[in-house]
Design a protein around this motif. Structure first.
Motif, mmCIF file in Angstrom:
data_model
loop_
_atom_site.group_PDB
_atom_site.id
_atom_site.type_symbol
_atom_site.label_atom_id
_atom_site.label_comp_id
_atom_site.label_asym_id
_atom_site.label_seq_id
_atom_site.Cartn_x
_atom_site.Cartn_y
_atom_site.Cartn_z
ATOM 1 N N THR A 254 7.021 12.812 -5.028
ATOM 2 C CA THR A 254 6.224 11.711 -5.574
ATOM 3 C C THR A 254 6.495 10.410 -4.842
ATOM 4 O O THR A 254 5.584 9.635 -4.541
ATOM 5 C CB THR A 254 6.524 11.529 -7.078
ATOM 6 N N ARG A 255 7.780 10.165 -4.548
ATOM 7 C CA ARG A 255 8.150 8.906 -3.888
ATOM 8 C C ARG A 255 7.679 8.832 -2.439
ATOM 9 O O ARG A 255 7.687 7.759 -1.853
ATOM 10 C CB ARG A 255 9.660 8.704 -3.959
ATOM 11 N N LEU A 256 7.293 9.969 -1.850
ATOM 12 C CA LEU A 256 6.738 9.925 -0.496
ATOM 13 C C LEU A 256 5.464 9.094 -0.467
ATOM 14 O O LEU A 256 5.185 8.384 0.499
ATOM 15 C CB LEU A 256 6.444 11.342 0.004
ATOM 16 N N GLY A 257 4.654 9.205 -1.535
ATOM 17 C CA GLY A 257 3.440 8.402 -1.606
ATOM 18 C C GLY A 257 3.689 7.032 -2.170
ATOM 19 O O GLY A 257 3.294 6.016 -1.592
ATOM 20 N N VAL A 258 4.403 6.978 -3.301
ATOM 21 C CA VAL A 258 4.644 5.705 -3.978
ATOM 22 C C VAL A 258 5.534 4.796 -3.137
ATOM 23 O O VAL A 258 5.365 3.573 -3.129
ATOM 24 C CB VAL A 258 5.281 5.960 -5.359
ATOM 25 N N GLY A 259 6.483 5.389 -2.408
ATOM 26 C CA GLY A 259 7.433 4.586 -1.639
ATOM 27 C C GLY A 259 6.812 3.775 -0.526
ATOM 28 O O GLY A 259 7.428 2.821 -0.031
#
Length: 457
Positions: A254-259
């Protein structure tokens, strides 16, 4: 202190560079050194808390962070600033996992979600006020004041910790896995550093590939080493617990996109829309404000719908809000941008609350320290991967687009947002593997307890 420092320092980089007589780009080490401190310190934090107690370790962590803040404020050159930020990262590395561990051990699972959200709300004041406070302090006083302001807060925090924080120790006295610490910390430190400088062309491609291979080799060596000893630094066997594994892996993806959003949004606002830096900073505030509001209702949402439904559908909503940024242009009303920012903060907050608490749903009390350390380590890596993903996607679409051409820059950034939205949506497939009642011990703990009472009688 930790959240505020992270946002304020980025705002003050130009002023610090001017004062120390270096270029802003050369101060990238000030940011990366803090990341390296986190990468090295987080893996050992759980062992230290078990061995020396949560109160003492948390007290020392705040002391190190405060002392390092003073050294940053006194730094006469970039080298000392970098070293002080590294020390500050080591202090920060012990603050988050050990603080979370104290909460997990203090509250029953049925109250864990509310307790964690209660603690996180004040921390969100950092990203809410950081850019604005940092800009004002640098403008009216000196960049050194942004570090010295930590001293009174640090002293107050140390006093409160000493007087009121519970002191938990591990159930058994386990030796420190020195070899594992060297392997894992070295591997994550090199990997985090590579991801931080990714796309800046400060290193040759062969050097980057060699360092990547060394990093992967060290982490693979740690995995082999950890499987062969009784007391590894990080007991990766915990990943066999399904809810813990899904929480950690799903959060990572998830954090790959949100980050990438903290990297892309300032570019959209300043290069694409032509807004000044202070307005760009203000447009980041609604997201933090919405995140604080969501923390108040997250327990009711999870109790009503359960972890599986919330994480699957909320992940889709996050992807949708990221995609909406791909429609923002110079003609977009300011109110619409604020609404998108509010939605993004709202859904992101629910996502992180759900993922961070689900990790402990099926973890035994004696494994909470290890689970907290593993979860924090993966979170740190995922943030670095997220920033790198944002940089890669932006570089791919911007290509040779001249940054003076706002139309072309905006179009390239729109494609970058859509790519990140797709990456985020894909993580919903991981949360789909959850079962309907997974996490009920946290979201519906009281109901589960009541059902069990007649059996016990």
């Amino acid at each position: 202190m930790e959240q505020l420092d992270a946002t304020v320092v980025n705002t003050a980089i130009p002023s610090i560079a001017l004062s120390l007589g270096v270029t802003p780009l050369s101060l990238k080490s000030v940011v990366t050194s803090y990341i390296l401190g986190l990468a090295v310190g987080i893996p050992v934090s759980g062992w230290m808390a078990d061995r020396f107690g949560t109160r003492r370790v948390f007290l020392i962590a705040i002391g190190i962070f405060t002392l390092a803040s003073v050294l940053c404020g006194l730094a006469p050159n970039a080298q000392m600033m970098t070293a002080a930020r590294l020390l500050q990262g080591l202090g920060g590395a012990m603050m988050m996992p050990v603080g979370r561990l104290a909460i997990v051990r203090t509250f029953p699972k049925s109250e864990l979600l509310g307790a964690m959200n209660f603690v996180i709300i004040p921390a969100l004041i950092g990203p809410l006020l950081g850019p604005t406070v940092g800009g004002l302090m640098v403008h009216w006083t000196s960049w050194r004041a942004i570090f010295f302001i930590n001293v009174p807060f640090g002293l107050i925090a140390m006093y409160l910790v000493w007087r009121h924080m519970p002191d938990y120790h591990g159930d058994e006295r386990r030796p420190l896995d020195v070899l594992g610490l060297i392997l894992f910390s070295s591997g994550t430190a090199i990997l985090s550093w590579l991801l931080e400088i990714f796309g800046e062309h400060t290193q040759s491609v062969p050097t980057m590939i060699l360092l990547l291979a060394v990093s992967v080799g060290l982490l693979a060596a740690y995995a082999w080493h950890a499987s062969r000893i009784k007391f590894p630094l990080l007991r990766l066997a915990l990943l066999k617990v399904r809810t813990f594994r899904i929480s950690v892996v799903g959060g990572f993806v998830t954090r790959l996109g949100v980050g990438g959003l903290p990297f892309l949004l300032p570019l959209l606002y300043q290069l694409g829309l032509g807004l000044p830096a202070w307005q760009s900073g203000l447009l980041m505030m609604p997201s933090a404000a919405a995140a604080m509001g969501m923390k108040l209702i997250a327990p009711k949402v999870l109790a009503r719908f359960g972890y599986r439904q919330v994480l699957v559908f909320n992940t889709l909503f996050i992807g949708l809000t990221i995609a909406l940024y791909g429609l923002v242009g110079r003609e977009t009303p300011l109110a619409a941008i604020v609404c998108i920012s509010l939605m993004q903060g709202f859904f992101n907050s629910l996502q992180f609350s759900s993922m961070n608490t689900l990790a402990y749903a099926d973890i035994e009390a004696g494994d909470t320290s290890m689970a907290s350390t593993i979860s924090s380590s993966f979170q740190q890596l995922s943030m670095s991967f997220g920033l790198a993903a944002g940089s890669l996607v932006t570089a791919w679409f911007l290509g040779r687009v001249p940054q003076t051409n706002q139309v072309l820059v905006t179009g390239a950034l729109h494609h970058a947002f859509w790519a990140l939205a797709v990456m985020t949506v894909l993580s919903a497939a991981i949360f789909w593997r959850l079962r309907r009642k997974d996490g009920d011990s946290i979201s519906r703990g009281r109901a589960v307890a009541k059902e069990a009472e007649p059996v016990a009688q």
